[in-house]
Design a protein around this motif. Structure first.
Motif, PDB file in Angstrom:
ATOM      1  N   ASP A   1     -61.447  24.631  71.258  1.00  0.00           N
ATOM      2  CA  ASP A   1     -60.563  24.194  72.337  1.00  0.00           C
ATOM      3  C   ASP A   1     -60.278  22.705  72.152  1.00  0.00           C
ATOM      4  O   ASP A   1     -60.841  21.866  72.862  1.00  0.00           O
ATOM      5  N   PRO A   2     -59.382  22.343  71.211  1.00  0.00           N
ATOM      6  CA  PRO A   2     -59.135  20.927  70.958  1.00  0.00           C
ATOM      7  C   PRO A   2     -58.393  20.264  72.120  1.00  0.00           C
ATOM      8  O   PRO A   2     -57.711  20.922  72.907  1.00  0.00           O
ATOM      9  N   TRP A   3     -58.549  18.951  72.208  1.00  0.00           N
ATOM     10  CA  TRP A   3     -57.881  18.195  73.265  1.00  0.00           C
ATOM     11  C   TRP A   3     -56.371  18.173  73.072  1.00  0.00           C
ATOM     12  O   TRP A   3     -55.624  18.113  74.036  1.00  0.00           O
ATOM     13  N   PHE A   4     -55.915  18.180  71.836  1.00  0.00           N
ATOM     14  CA  PHE A   4     -54.484  18.103  71.542  1.00  0.00           C
ATOM     15  C   PHE A   4     -54.077  19.372  70.807  1.00  0.00           C
ATOM     16  O   PHE A   4     -54.416  19.562  69.651  1.00  0.00           O
ATOM     17  N   SER A   5     -53.352  20.240  71.500  1.00  0.00           N
ATOM     18  CA  SER A   5     -52.878  21.481  70.899  1.00  0.00           C
ATOM     19  C   SER A   5     -51.613  21.910  71.636  1.00  0.00           C
ATOM     20  O   SER A   5     -51.203  21.310  72.632  1.00  0.00           O
ATOM     21  N   ASP A   6     -51.004  22.972  71.149  1.00  0.00           N
ATOM     22  CA  ASP A   6     -49.803  23.501  71.770  1.00  0.00           C
ATOM     23  C   ASP A   6     -50.093  23.971  73.193  1.00  0.00           C
ATOM     24  O   ASP A   6     -49.276  23.805  74.094  1.00  0.00           O
ATOM     25  N   ASP A   7     -51.259  24.551  73.396  1.00  0.00           N
ATOM     26  CA  ASP A   7     -51.643  25.022  74.724  1.00  0.00           C
ATOM     27  C   ASP A   7     -51.731  23.868  75.714  1.00  0.00           C
ATOM     28  O   ASP A   7     -51.296  23.980  76.862  1.00  0.00           O
ATOM     29  N   LYS A   8     -52.292  22.749  75.270  1.00  0.00           N
ATOM     30  CA  LYS A   8     -52.426  21.598  76.176  1.00  0.00           C
ATOM     31  C   LYS A   8     -51.052  21.007  76.509  1.00  0.00           C
ATOM     32  O   LYS A   8     -50.814  20.568  77.638  1.00  0.00           O
ATOM     33  N   ALA A   9     -50.150  21.012  75.542  1.00  0.00           N
ATOM     34  CA  ALA A   9     -48.793  20.522  75.808  1.00  0.00           C
ATOM     35  C   ALA A   9     -48.087  21.420  76.818  1.00  0.00           C
ATOM     36  O   ALA A   9     -47.340  20.924  77.677  1.00  0.00           O
ATOM     37  N   ARG A  10     -48.322  22.710  76.737  1.00  0.00           N
ATOM     38  CA  ARG A  10     -47.721  23.623  77.719  1.00  0.00           C
ATOM     39  C   ARG A  10     -48.279  23.383  79.112  1.00  0.00           C
ATOM     40  O   ARG A  10     -47.536  23.419  80.103  1.00  0.00           O
ATOM     41  N   HIS A  11     -49.585  23.171  79.216  1.00  0.00           N
ATOM     42  CA  HIS A  11     -50.177  22.859  80.521  1.00  0.00           C
ATOM     43  C   HIS A  11     -49.581  21.576  81.085  1.00  0.00           C
ATOM     44  O   HIS A  11     -49.253  21.502  82.270  1.00  0.00           O
ATOM     45  N   PHE A  12     -49.450  20.556  80.235  1.00  0.00           N
ATOM     46  CA  PHE A  12     -48.917  19.268  80.667  1.00  0.00           C
ATOM     47  C   PHE A  12     -47.474  19.420  81.165  1.00  0.00           C
ATOM     48  O   PHE A  12     -47.127  18.951  82.258  1.00  0.00           O
ATOM     49  N   CYS A  13     -46.616  20.068  80.378  1.00  0.00           N
ATOM     50  CA  CYS A  13     -45.207  20.203  80.755  1.00  0.00           C
ATOM     51  C   CYS A  13     -45.018  21.097  81.976  1.00  0.00           C
ATOM     52  O   CYS A  13     -44.185  20.799  82.838  1.00  0.00           O
ATOM     53  N   ALA A  14     -45.787  22.172  82.057  1.00  0.00           N
ATOM     54  CA  ALA A  14     -45.678  23.041  83.233  1.00  0.00           C
ATOM     55  C   ALA A  14     -46.118  22.303  84.490  1.00  0.00           C
ATOM     56  O   ALA A  14     -45.503  22.459  85.560  1.00  0.00           O
ATOM     57  N   SER A  15     -47.145  21.477  84.386  1.00  0.00           N
ATOM     58  CA  SER A  15     -47.604  20.712  85.549  1.00  0.00           C
ATOM     59  C   SER A  15     -46.578  19.679  85.976  1.00  0.00           C
ATOM     60  O   SER A  15     -46.404  19.434  87.176  1.00  0.00           O
ATOM     61  N   ILE A  16     -45.895  19.073  85.006  1.00  0.00           N
ATOM     62  CA  ILE A  16     -44.826  18.122  85.354  1.00  0.00           C
ATOM     63  C   ILE A  16     -43.737  18.835  86.142  1.00  0.00           C
ATOM     64  O   ILE A  16     -43.285  18.358  87.194  1.00  0.00           O
ATOM     65  N   ALA A  17     -43.302  19.983  85.642  1.00  0.00           N
ATOM     66  CA  ALA A  17     -42.233  20.721  86.313  1.00  0.00           C
ATOM     67  C   ALA A  17     -42.672  21.202  87.697  1.00  0.00           C
ATOM     68  O   ALA A  17     -41.908  21.104  88.671  1.00  0.00           O
ATOM     69  N   LEU A  18     -43.898  21.715  87.811  1.00  0.00           N
ATOM     70  CA  LEU A  18     -44.378  22.202  89.111  1.00  0.00           C
ATOM     71  C   LEU A  18     -44.574  21.065  90.108  1.00  0.00           C
ATOM     72  O   LEU A  18     -44.247  21.210  91.296  1.00  0.00           O
ATOM     73  N   ALA A  19     -45.108  19.925  89.636  1.00  0.00           N
ATOM     74  CA  ALA A  19     -45.331  18.801  90.548  1.00  0.00           C
ATOM     75  C   ALA A  19     -44.008  18.235  91.056  1.00  0.00           C
ATOM     76  O   ALA A  19     -43.864  17.942  92.252  1.00  0.00           O
ATOM     77  N   SER A  20     -43.029  18.089  90.156  1.00  0.00           N
ATOM     78  CA  SER A  20     -41.747  17.545  90.604  1.00  0.00           C
ATOM     79  C   SER A  20     -40.996  18.560  91.458  1.00  0.00           C
ATOM     80  O   SER A  20     -40.298  18.177  92.405  1.00  0.00           O
ATOM     81  N   GLY A  21     -41.148  19.845  91.179  1.00  0.00           N
ATOM     82  CA  GLY A  21     -40.542  20.859  92.042  1.00  0.00           C
ATOM     83  C   GLY A  21     -41.185  20.892  93.417  1.00  0.00           C
ATOM     84  O   GLY A  21     -40.501  21.023  94.435  1.00  0.00           O
ATOM     85  N   GLY A  22     -42.513  20.775  93.459  1.00  0.00           N
ATOM     86  CA  GLY A  22     -43.202  20.708  94.746  1.00  0.00           C
ATOM     87  C   GLY A  22     -42.818  19.462  95.523  1.00  0.00           C
ATOM     88  O   GLY A  22     -42.671  19.498  96.749  1.00  0.00           O
ATOM     89  N   TYR A  23     -42.632  18.349  94.815  1.00  0.00           N
ATOM     90  CA  TYR A  23     -42.188  17.115  95.472  1.00  0.00           C
ATOM     91  C   TYR A  23     -40.797  17.314  96.072  1.00  0.00           C
ATOM     92  O   TYR A  23     -40.516  16.861  97.183  1.00  0.00           O
ATOM     93  N   ALA A  24     -39.927  18.002  95.322  1.00  0.00           N
ATOM     94  CA  ALA A  24     -38.577  18.254  95.829  1.00  0.00           C
ATOM     95  C   ALA A  24     -38.620  19.135  97.072  1.00  0.00           C
ATOM     96  O   ALA A  24     -37.867  18.911  98.027  1.00  0.00           O
ATOM     97  N   LEU A  25     -39.487  20.148  97.068  1.00  0.00           N
ATOM     98  CA  LEU A  25     -39.627  20.975  98.270  1.00  0.00           C
ATOM     99  C   LEU A  25     -40.157  20.154  99.439  1.00  0.00           C
ATOM    100  O   LEU A  25     -39.721  20.321 100.583  1.00  0.00           O
ATOM    101  N   GLY A  26     -41.091  19.269  99.156  1.00  0.00           N
ATOM    102  CA  GLY A  26     -41.609  18.397 100.205  1.00  0.00           C
ATOM    103  C   GLY A  26     -40.548  17.444 100.720  1.00  0.00           C
ATOM    104  O   GLY A  26     -40.526  17.092 101.909  1.00  0.00           O
ATOM    105  N   ALA A  27     -39.633  17.014  99.839  1.00  0.00           N
ATOM    106  CA  ALA A  27     -38.550  16.116 100.256  1.00  0.00           C
ATOM    107  C   ALA A  27     -37.576  16.823 101.189  1.00  0.00           C
ATOM    108  O   ALA A  27     -36.962  16.186 102.050  1.00  0.00           O
ATOM    109  N   LEU A  28     -37.433  18.124 101.007  1.00  0.00           N
ATOM    110  CA  LEU A  28     -36.568  18.871 101.914  1.00  0.00           C
ATOM    111  C   LEU A  28     -37.221  19.073 103.276  1.00  0.00           C
ATOM    112  O   LEU A  28     -36.536  19.259 104.276  1.00  0.00           O
ATOM    113  N   ALA A  29     -38.556  19.031 103.313  1.00  0.00           N
ATOM    114  CA  ALA A  29     -39.274  19.308 104.561  1.00  0.00           C
ATOM    115  C   ALA A  29     -39.614  18.058 105.355  1.00  0.00           C
ATOM    116  O   ALA A  29     -39.669  18.113 106.587  1.00  0.00           O
ATOM    117  N   THR A  30     -39.865  16.936 104.675  1.00  0.00           N
ATOM    118  CA  THR A  30     -40.332  15.744 105.392  1.00  0.00           C
ATOM    119  C   THR A  30     -39.756  14.483 104.774  1.00  0.00           C
ATOM    120  O   THR A  30     -39.383  14.462 103.599  1.00  0.00           O
TER     121      THR A  30
END
Length: 189
Positions: A97-126
């Motif tokens: 389970d290396p620190w730098f691999s394709d799997d880790k890049a997918r986790h990183f990019c998916a988290s960026i998209a989910l965090a910014s999407g959640g922020y956008a949903l929060g911006a619509l609510a508050t």
């Protein structure tokens, strides 16, 4: 929240996904390292022996059969090296389970998209900045924890390193979202 601020908050996940959505390198691509073939010795030069040939062909060899550059006049000398005998001996010591691999890049990019999407949903609510950040972090980290719980249930390999990359991606996604949000906010004097 209405107006340009809401539109810019909704644009953050789209821009983050476009910026970080480059396709990952394929493991079966032309540069992938496959199993090492046994070393059969140097190949002789294709043409007449030249100064690079050495006493028994040297380490320089001519084009092999099926070589895409074999059609060139005279061919280009190829350098061949013997197989490293210790490479296979140390193969079991590689980190599964290396620190730098394709799997880790997918986790990183998916988290960026989910965090910014959640922020956008929060911006619509508050209109509260801290509330938007909390919603974005809850969405991204909740998805990462759910994925690792799914892996721990026997459907994959759970990894603490994946959670670290999820947290890093969440931080990057929230930072991008806040930056887009503040950049689109008109300055009031």
């Amino acid at each position: 929240m209405r107006g340009p601020l809401a539109r810019s908050a909704l644009a953050a996940p789209v821009l983050a996904a476009l910026a970080l959505g480059a396709p990952p390198a394929r493991a079966d691509g032309p540069l992938a390292a496959g199993p090492a073939a046994p070393f059969a010795g140097p190949r002789p030069l294709a043409g007449p022996a030249g100064p690079l040939a050495g006493p028994a062909g040297g380490i320089f060899a001519g084009p092999a059969a099926g070589d895409p550059l074999a059609h060139l006049p005279g061919g280009l000398p190829r350098v061949t090296f013997p197989e490293r005998p210790l490479a296979r001996a140390y193969a079991p010591l590689r980190d599964p389970d290396p620190w730098f691999s394709d799997d880790k890049a997918r986790h990183f990019c998916a988290s960026i998209a989910l965090a910014s999407g959640g922020y956008a949903l929060g911006a619509l609510a508050t209109d509260d900045l801290h509330g938007r950040i909390a919603v974005g972090a809850a969405v991204a980290l909740g998805a990462g924890l759910a994925k690792e719980a799914f892996d721990a249930a026997g459907y994959g390999t759970p990894s603490l390193r994946d959670l670290v990359w999820d947290a890093l991606g969440t931080s990057a996604g929230l930072a991008l979202s806040v930056w887009f949000d503040l950049a689109a906010t008109p300055i009031a004097f």
